[in-house]
Design a protein around this motif. Sequence first.
Motif, PDB file in Angstrom:
ATOM      1  N   HIS A  44      43.972  42.502  43.564  1.00 58.83           N
ATOM      2  CA  HIS A  44      45.242  43.116  43.178  1.00 58.83           C
ATOM      3  C   HIS A  44      45.999  42.204  42.218  1.00 58.83           C
ATOM      4  N   LEU A  45      45.740  40.915  42.309  1.00 57.76           N
ATOM      5  CA  LEU A  45      46.419  39.953  41.440  1.00 57.76           C
ATOM      6  C   LEU A  45      46.100  40.213  39.965  1.00 57.76           C
ATOM      7  N   ARG A  46      44.974  40.829  39.688  1.00 54.07           N
ATOM      8  CA  ARG A  46      44.600  41.132  38.301  1.00 54.07           C
ATOM      9  C   ARG A  46      45.675  41.961  37.616  1.00 54.07           C
ATOM     10  N   THR A  47      46.168  42.995  38.300  1.00 55.07           N
ATOM     11  CA  THR A  47      47.190  43.845  37.700  1.00 55.07           C
ATOM     12  C   THR A  47      48.590  43.271  37.893  1.00 55.07           C
ATOM     13  N   GLU A  48      48.808  42.551  38.965  1.00 51.05           N
ATOM     14  CA  GLU A  48      50.136  41.977  39.210  1.00 51.05           C
ATOM     15  C   GLU A  48      50.479  40.900  38.192  1.00 51.05           C
ATOM     16  N   ALA A  49      49.491  40.127  37.771  1.00 49.83           N
ATOM     17  CA  ALA A  49      49.739  39.058  36.804  1.00 49.83           C
ATOM     18  C   ALA A  49      49.074  39.321  35.458  1.00 49.83           C
ATOM     19  N   GLU A  50      48.367  40.451  35.332  1.00 52.50           N
ATOM     20  CA  GLU A  50      47.636  40.789  34.117  1.00 52.50           C
ATOM     21  C   GLU A  50      46.696  39.651  33.711  1.00 52.50           C
ATOM     22  N   ILE A  51      45.832  39.268  34.658  1.00 52.77           N
ATOM     23  CA  ILE A  51      44.832  38.235  34.395  1.00 52.77           C
ATOM     24  C   ILE A  51      43.457  38.781  34.757  1.00 52.77           C
ATOM     25  N   PRO A  52      42.404  38.210  34.193  1.00 48.17           N
ATOM     26  CA  PRO A  52      41.062  38.683  34.539  1.00 48.17           C
ATOM     27  C   PRO A  52      40.674  38.248  35.950  1.00 48.17           C
ATOM     28  N   GLY A  53      39.704  38.970  36.495  1.00 42.37           N
ATOM     29  CA  GLY A  53      39.200  38.651  37.826  1.00 42.37           C
ATOM     30  C   GLY A  53      37.684  38.615  37.819  1.00 42.37           C
ATOM     31  N   ILE A  54      37.107  38.833  38.978  1.00 41.36           N
ATOM     32  CA  ILE A  54      35.661  38.717  39.145  1.00 41.36           C
ATOM     33  C   ILE A  54      34.912  39.793  38.360  1.00 41.36           C
ATOM     34  N   SER A  55      35.398  41.031  38.371  1.00 42.39           N
ATOM     35  CA  SER A  55      34.670  42.093  37.664  1.00 42.39           C
ATOM     36  C   SER A  55      34.642  41.829  36.162  1.00 42.39           C
ATOM     37  N   GLU A  56      35.733  41.314  35.604  1.00 38.92           N
ATOM     38  CA  GLU A  56      35.744  40.983  34.180  1.00 38.92           C
ATOM     39  C   GLU A  56      34.777  39.845  33.877  1.00 38.92           C
ATOM     40  N   ALA A  57      34.745  38.847  34.762  1.00 38.68           N
ATOM     41  CA  ALA A  57      33.799  37.739  34.569  1.00 38.68           C
ATOM     42  C   ALA A  57      32.358  38.237  34.647  1.00 38.68           C
ATOM     43  N   GLU A  58      32.097  39.178  35.557  1.00 36.99           N
ATOM     44  CA  GLU A  58      30.739  39.739  35.658  1.00 36.99           C
ATOM     45  C   GLU A  58      30.345  40.453  34.374  1.00 36.99           C
ATOM     46  N   ARG A  59      31.276  41.228  33.801  1.00 36.73           N
ATOM     47  CA  ARG A  59      30.957  41.962  32.566  1.00 36.73           C
ATOM     48  C   ARG A  59      30.647  41.014  31.412  1.00 36.73           C
TER      49      ARG A  59
END
Length: 199
Positions: A44-59
Amino acid sequence: MLCFDRDDTLSVNPHPDHRAVPIGWVQYWAHKTDIPVFASGNQHLRTEAEIPGISEAERVWQELDSERYEYENSEFENFIKPRRRDGLRLIQDLYETAFPDEDFRFVVVDDVDVSDLSDEGPWTHYFPWDFVEAVESGDFALEEPPSDAYRNDGVPFNSTDDPGFDHNQNAPLEEIRVQVQEGQPEIEEELQTPNSPGE
């Protein structure tokens, strides 16, 4: 490199008995500095802080390697939810593969002790309350964000239409993509010797 857990770590869902890291700090470092910042815990922090997370790193890893990242110790066989250490290993492997000639310091702020990652690479773990103290006392490498950095007082981005400054969630990933395009032969050579130790 900064990686943040969310629950019992940040001000949006603080630990009941300890100080939490203000989400405004995460937003400031992610969008007002050149430091890559990732959501490594509750996504949820991805949208709360507009930062990348695990799914973006996987892509981005798939762009590097054209195959799915192989987690050593995923929680489920289909890799829907990698264990926290495996998500952090992905971020480390991603940066060390894309930038093989650079030295990184990976910092993870998490209410769960993952300090054993320091045996595998340049990881430093902080409990959130220790991290807040280190930043405020000047013992951490980064300065404390200014108190007036946020018109929203550090609330999650998704709770307001005007976060008070420009932000680009994918900025860290765009830097990797540029590096991939400029140094593809060297990266392909690195990928032949993956660096993903197991627990």
